[in-house]
Design a protein around this motif. Structure first.
Motif, mmCIF file in Angstrom:
data_model
loop_
_atom_site.group_PDB
_atom_site.id
_atom_site.type_symbol
_atom_site.label_atom_id
_atom_site.label_comp_id
_atom_site.label_asym_id
_atom_site.label_seq_id
_atom_site.Cartn_x
_atom_site.Cartn_y
_atom_site.Cartn_z
ATOM 1 N N ALA A 114 0.816 -1.208 0.000
ATOM 2 C CA ALA A 114 0.000 0.000 0.000
ATOM 3 C C ALA A 114 0.855 1.267 0.000
ATOM 4 O O ALA A 114 0.480 2.271 -0.605
ATOM 5 N N CYS A 115 2.003 1.216 0.670
ATOM 6 C CA CYS A 115 2.891 2.384 0.765
ATOM 7 C C CYS A 115 3.827 2.490 -0.437
ATOM 8 O O CYS A 115 4.542 3.485 -0.573
ATOM 9 N N GLY A 116 3.862 1.452 -1.262
ATOM 10 C CA GLY A 116 4.740 1.476 -2.428
ATOM 11 C C GLY A 116 6.213 1.411 -2.091
ATOM 12 O O GLY A 116 7.033 2.047 -2.745
ATOM 13 N N LEU A 117 6.575 0.637 -1.080
ATOM 14 C CA LEU A 117 7.971 0.534 -0.704
ATOM 15 C C LEU A 117 8.734 -0.330 -1.701
ATOM 16 O O LEU A 117 8.149 -1.074 -2.490
ATOM 17 N N ASP A 118 10.042 -0.262 -1.647
ATOM 18 C CA ASP A 118 10.853 -0.922 -2.669
ATOM 19 C C ASP A 118 10.906 -2.439 -2.517
ATOM 20 O O ASP A 118 10.489 -3.009 -1.509
ATOM 21 N N SER A 119 11.439 -3.084 -3.535
ATOM 22 C CA SER A 119 11.445 -4.543 -3.586
ATOM 23 C C SER A 119 12.354 -5.163 -2.518
ATOM 24 O O SER A 119 12.108 -6.284 -2.081
ATOM 25 N N VAL A 120 13.388 -4.455 -2.090
ATOM 26 C CA VAL A 120 14.261 -4.990 -1.044
ATOM 27 C C VAL A 120 13.477 -5.119 0.267
ATOM 28 O O VAL A 120 13.557 -6.147 0.949
ATOM 29 N N ALA A 125 10.552 -8.632 4.205
ATOM 30 C CA ALA A 125 9.307 -9.032 4.867
ATOM 31 C C ALA A 125 8.904 -10.456 4.466
ATOM 32 O O ALA A 125 8.461 -11.248 5.304
ATOM 33 N N ALA A 126 9.073 -10.798 3.198
ATOM 34 C CA ALA A 126 8.752 -12.152 2.742
ATOM 35 C C ALA A 126 9.683 -13.172 3.382
ATOM 36 O O ALA A 126 9.265 -14.273 3.755
ATOM 37 N N TYR A 127 10.958 -12.827 3.525
ATOM 38 C CA TYR A 127 11.926 -13.708 4.187
ATOM 39 C C TYR A 127 11.523 -13.944 5.643
ATOM 40 O O TYR A 127 11.529 -15.079 6.122
ATOM 41 N N ASP A 128 11.187 -12.856 6.349
ATOM 42 C CA ASP A 128 10.766 -12.983 7.746
ATOM 43 C C ASP A 128 9.549 -13.892 7.866
ATOM 44 O O ASP A 128 9.471 -14.724 8.773
ATOM 45 N N LEU A 129 8.596 -13.738 6.956
ATOM 46 C CA LEU A 129 7.411 -14.587 6.959
ATOM 47 C C LEU A 129 7.798 -16.045 6.730
ATOM 48 O O LEU A 129 7.291 -16.953 7.400
ATOM 49 N N GLY A 130 8.729 -16.286 5.824
ATOM 50 C CA GLY A 130 9.197 -17.645 5.560
ATOM 51 C C GLY A 130 9.881 -18.264 6.767
ATOM 52 O O GLY A 130 9.674 -19.443 7.073
ATOM 53 N N VAL A 131 10.697 -17.485 7.465
ATOM 54 C CA VAL A 131 11.361 -17.985 8.679
ATOM 55 C C VAL A 131 10.308 -18.347 9.722
ATOM 56 O O VAL A 131 10.391 -19.395 10.368
ATOM 57 N N ASN A 132 9.301 -17.502 9.871
ATOM 58 C CA ASN A 132 8.243 -17.779 10.828
ATOM 59 C C ASN A 132 7.524 -19.087 10.468
ATOM 60 O O ASN A 132 7.262 -19.916 11.343
ATOM 61 N N HIS A 133 7.224 -19.268 9.189
ATOM 62 C CA HIS A 133 6.574 -20.514 8.759
ATOM 63 C C HIS A 133 7.452 -21.719 9.062
ATOM 64 O O HIS A 133 6.962 -22.761 9.522
ATOM 65 N N PHE A 134 8.737 -21.598 8.791
ATOM 66 C CA PHE A 134 9.663 -22.694 9.069
ATOM 67 C C PHE A 134 9.661 -23.054 10.558
ATOM 68 O O PHE A 134 9.613 -24.230 10.932
#
Length: 150
Positions: A114-120, A125-134
Motif C-alpha cells: 500500500a505504501c509502495g515501498l521498494d522490492s528490497v 518481509a517475505a523472508y521474515d514470513l518464511g522464517v516464521n513458517h519454518f
C-alpha cells in the motif's frame, strides 16, 4: 507514541535475546510478552500505522523469537525456578505465540504494498514470513501431533 513503542519493542527483543543466551528462559519470555504488549497497545491506539510497517515487523520479530524458547515457559503456571518435564503435546501456547508473528509479517507485506515501498523491503518481509513458517513447522514436527513424535 508509536516511535517510542517501536524502540521499546526493539529493546525488549534485545533483552530477551540476552536472557535466552544466559539460560534465563522465563525472563526472556516475559520481555517478549512485555514488548508485544507495549507495541500492540501503540499500534492499536495509533490513528495511522500505514506509514509504519516497522511496527508490525518488530511485532513479528518478537513473536517469532518465541520459537527459540523452551515451550514450558509459555504455560500459564510456568515457574522461573522449576522446569518440570512436560509432555510434548503442550506446544500449543508457544505455537499460538509464534503464529501471531505470521500475522504481523502479513500486515507488513500489506502495508508495504500500500505504501509502495521498494522490492528490497518487500523481500525482507517475505523472508521474515518464511522464517516464521519454518519455525512453526519445526514446532509442529516436534510436538506429539506432528510427524516428529514427542
Amino acid at each position: 507514541n508509536l516511535e517510542a513503542a517501536c524502540c521499546a519493542g526493539i529493546g525488549g527483543l534485545a533483552i530477551a535475546k540476552r536472557h535466552h543466551g544466559e539460560g534465563k528462559f522465563s525472563l526472556a519470555c516475559r520481555w517478549l510478552r512485555d514488548g508485544v504488549a507495549i507495541l500492540r497497545g501503540a499500534v492499536d491506539g495509533a490513528p495511522d500505522v500505514g506509514g509504519s510497517p516497522a511496527a508490525f515487523k518488530i511485532l513479528g520479530d518478537l513473536h517469532t523469537f518465541g520459537a527459540s524458547l523452551p515451550y514450558f515457559v509459555f504455560r500459564a503456571d510456568a515457574d522461573a525456578e522449576e522446569h518440570p518435564p512436560l509432555p510434548a503435546d503442550e506446544f500449543g501456547p508457544v505455537l499460538a505465540f509464534v503464529r501471531k508473528g505470521e500475522q504481523a509479517y502479513r500486515s507488513v507485506l500489506q502495508l508495504e504494498r500500500a505504501c509502495g515501498l521498494d522490492s528490497v523491503e518487500m523481500a525482507i518481509a517475505a523472508y521474515d514470513l518464511g522464517v516464521n513458517h519454518f519455525l512453526q513447522a519445526r514446532l509442529l514436527a516436534t510436538s506429539a501431533s506432528g510427524s516428529g513424535g514427542g
